[in-house]
Write a protein that holds these residues in place. Structure first.
Motif, PDB file in Angstrom:
ATOM      1  N   GLN A  32     -11.253   0.553  -0.198  1.00 38.40           N
ATOM      2  CA  GLN A  32     -12.406  -0.331  -0.003  1.00 38.40           C
ATOM      3  C   GLN A  32     -12.182  -1.680  -0.680  1.00 38.40           C
ATOM      4  N   VAL A  33     -11.601  -1.668  -1.875  1.00 45.55           N
ATOM      5  CA  VAL A  33     -11.282  -2.928  -2.567  1.00 45.55           C
ATOM      6  C   VAL A  33     -10.281  -3.714  -1.737  1.00 45.55           C
ATOM      7  N   TRP A  34      -9.215  -3.052  -1.316  1.00 43.81           N
ATOM      8  CA  TRP A  34      -8.152  -3.701  -0.541  1.00 43.81           C
ATOM      9  C   TRP A  34      -8.706  -4.258   0.760  1.00 43.81           C
ATOM     10  N   GLN A  35      -9.535  -3.484   1.449  1.00 40.28           N
ATOM     11  CA  GLN A  35     -10.129  -3.933   2.706  1.00 40.28           C
ATOM     12  C   GLN A  35     -11.035  -5.140   2.474  1.00 40.28           C
ATOM     13  N   THR A  36     -11.819  -5.124   1.414  1.00 40.21           N
ATOM     14  CA  THR A  36     -12.710  -6.237   1.094  1.00 40.21           C
ATOM     15  C   THR A  36     -11.909  -7.504   0.808  1.00 40.21           C
ATOM     16  N   ILE A  37     -10.906  -7.381  -0.029  1.00 38.72           N
ATOM     17  CA  ILE A  37     -10.111  -8.541  -0.446  1.00 38.72           C
ATOM     18  C   ILE A  37      -9.307  -9.115   0.719  1.00 38.72           C
ATOM     19  N   THR A  38      -8.594  -8.274   1.450  1.00 37.27           N
ATOM     20  CA  THR A  38      -7.767  -8.795   2.540  1.00 37.27           C
ATOM     21  C   THR A  38      -8.627  -9.340   3.678  1.00 37.27           C
ATOM     22  N   GLY A  39      -9.773  -8.718   3.905  1.00 37.62           N
ATOM     23  CA  GLY A  39     -10.687  -9.240   4.927  1.00 37.62           C
ATOM     24  C   GLY A  39     -11.237 -10.590   4.551  1.00 37.62           C
ATOM     25  N   ARG A  40     -11.645 -10.711   3.307  1.00 36.55           N
ATOM     26  CA  ARG A  40     -12.197 -11.987   2.821  1.00 36.55           C
ATOM     27  C   ARG A  40     -11.135 -13.081   2.822  1.00 36.55           C
ATOM     28  N   ALA A  41      -9.902 -12.691   2.555  1.00 36.59           N
ATOM     29  CA  ALA A  41      -8.794 -13.650   2.495  1.00 36.59           C
ATOM     30  C   ALA A  41      -8.182 -13.929   3.866  1.00 36.59           C
ATOM     31  N   CYS A  42      -8.669 -13.224   4.888  1.00 36.33           N
ATOM     32  CA  CYS A  42      -8.078 -13.341   6.226  1.00 36.33           C
ATOM     33  C   CYS A  42      -6.579 -13.070   6.167  1.00 36.33           C
ATOM     34  N   ASN A  43      -6.215 -12.073   5.393  1.00 41.27           N
ATOM     35  CA  ASN A  43      -4.821 -11.730   5.144  1.00 41.27           C
ATOM     36  C   ASN A  43      -4.660 -10.237   5.377  1.00 41.27           C
ATOM     37  N   HIS A  44      -4.163  -9.876   6.553  1.00 38.39           N
ATOM     38  CA  HIS A  44      -4.089  -8.464   6.901  1.00 38.39           C
ATOM     39  C   HIS A  44      -2.663  -7.949   6.751  1.00 38.39           C
ATOM     40  N   TRP A  45      -2.557  -6.753   6.218  1.00 36.46           N
ATOM     41  CA  TRP A  45      -1.274  -6.160   5.859  1.00 36.46           C
ATOM     42  C   TRP A  45      -1.021  -4.908   6.677  1.00 36.46           C
ATOM     43  N   PRO A  46       0.263  -4.577   6.855  1.00 32.34           N
ATOM     44  CA  PRO A  46       0.574  -3.323   7.545  1.00 32.34           C
ATOM     45  C   PRO A  46       0.211  -2.134   6.646  1.00 32.34           C
ATOM     46  N   SER A  47      -0.125  -1.032   7.250  1.00 32.45           N
ATOM     47  CA  SER A  47      -0.433   0.184   6.505  1.00 32.45           C
ATOM     48  C   SER A  47       0.887   0.915   6.266  1.00 32.45           C
ATOM     49  N   LEU A  48       1.429   0.742   5.078  1.00 32.09           N
ATOM     50  CA  LEU A  48       2.731   1.306   4.729  1.00 32.09           C
ATOM     51  C   LEU A  48       2.652   2.040   3.397  1.00 32.09           C
ATOM     52  N   PRO A  49       3.558   2.988   3.168  1.00 40.26           N
ATOM     53  CA  PRO A  49       3.637   3.591   1.834  1.00 40.26           C
ATOM     54  C   PRO A  49       4.005   2.520   0.801  1.00 40.26           C
ATOM     55  N   TRP A  50       3.677   2.783  -0.446  1.00 41.11           N
ATOM     56  CA  TRP A  50       3.863   1.857  -1.569  1.00 41.11           C
ATOM     57  C   TRP A  50       5.219   1.163  -1.544  1.00 41.11           C
ATOM     58  N   ILE A  51       6.309   1.919  -1.580  1.00 38.22           N
ATOM     59  CA  ILE A  51       7.644   1.315  -1.684  1.00 38.22           C
ATOM     60  C   ILE A  51       7.969   0.486  -0.440  1.00 38.22           C
ATOM     61  N   LEU A  53       5.777  -1.070   1.436  1.00 42.25           N
ATOM     62  CA  LEU A  53       4.967  -2.288   1.369  1.00 42.25           C
ATOM     63  C   LEU A  53       5.593  -3.304   0.418  1.00 42.25           C
ATOM     64  N   LEU A  54       6.119  -2.841  -0.703  1.00 39.92           N
ATOM     65  CA  LEU A  54       6.798  -3.758  -1.635  1.00 39.92           C
ATOM     66  C   LEU A  54       8.015  -4.390  -0.976  1.00 39.92           C
ATOM     67  N   GLU A  55       8.788  -3.579  -0.248  1.00 42.48           N
ATOM     68  CA  GLU A  55       9.958  -4.102   0.457  1.00 42.48           C
ATOM     69  C   GLU A  55       9.540  -5.093   1.542  1.00 42.48           C
ATOM     70  N   TRP A  56       8.488  -4.757   2.316  1.00 44.18           N
ATOM     71  CA  TRP A  56       7.997  -5.643   3.364  1.00 44.18           C
ATOM     72  C   TRP A  56       7.536  -6.970   2.773  1.00 44.18           C
TER      73      TRP A  56
END
Length: 142
Positions: A32-51, A53-56
């Motif tokens: 919910q925090v991540w969705q709120t922040i990325t939505g507000r920032a107009c910055n959408h990320w792929p849904s990836l496992p932690w490692i 996502l860091l590599e991406w």
């Protein structure tokens, strides 16, 4: 030393085992925090496992001097930092913040970072609007 199930349970949702993937992205609180922040920032990320996502993130934003590209890694770092601090606050101080409060703290930290950014990287009007940063003719931010 043997850890009890309670010690391994996510301190943010109290329902799943605490792993990096769960704590920072899959936990209902952090999601919910991540969705709120990325939505507000107009910055959408792929849904990836932690490692992954860091590599991406590392590949996607590697050596970019563009301010819009610099926001992504800052947003990830700020969100992870605040979620980790919330986890620790719940463990060591028995303090709990709402999703809204934590999201506002991430937003404020990002706003502060961008307000103090080197003007050579260019805070565009769009970035200023998203983060509530007004651009003054002198190049200074407020």
């Amino acid at each position: 030393m043997h850890n009890s199930v309670e010690e391994r349970t996510c301190k943010l949702c109290s329902s799943e085992a605490e792993t990096h993937d769960h704590l920072f992205f899959q936990c209902r609180y952090s999601a919910q925090v991540w969705q709120t922040i990325t939505g507000r920032a107009c910055n959408h990320w792929p849904s990836l496992p932690w490692i992954s996502l860091l590599e991406w993130t590392s590949t996607r934003f590697h050596r970019s001097k563009n301010m819009e590209d610099m926001i992504g890694p800052l947003l990830l770092a700020s969100s992870v930092y605040h979620l980790w601090q919330e986890r620790n606050s719940r463990i060591f101080q028995n303090n709990v913040k709402s999703v809204h409060t934590l999201s506002e703290e991430v937003h404020q930290q990002m706003r502060d970072l961008l307000s103090n950014a080197d003007t050579r990287h260019g805070i565009t009007e769009a970035i200023g609007n998203i983060w509530n940063i007004s651009t003054i003719a002198t190049g200074r931010r407020s």
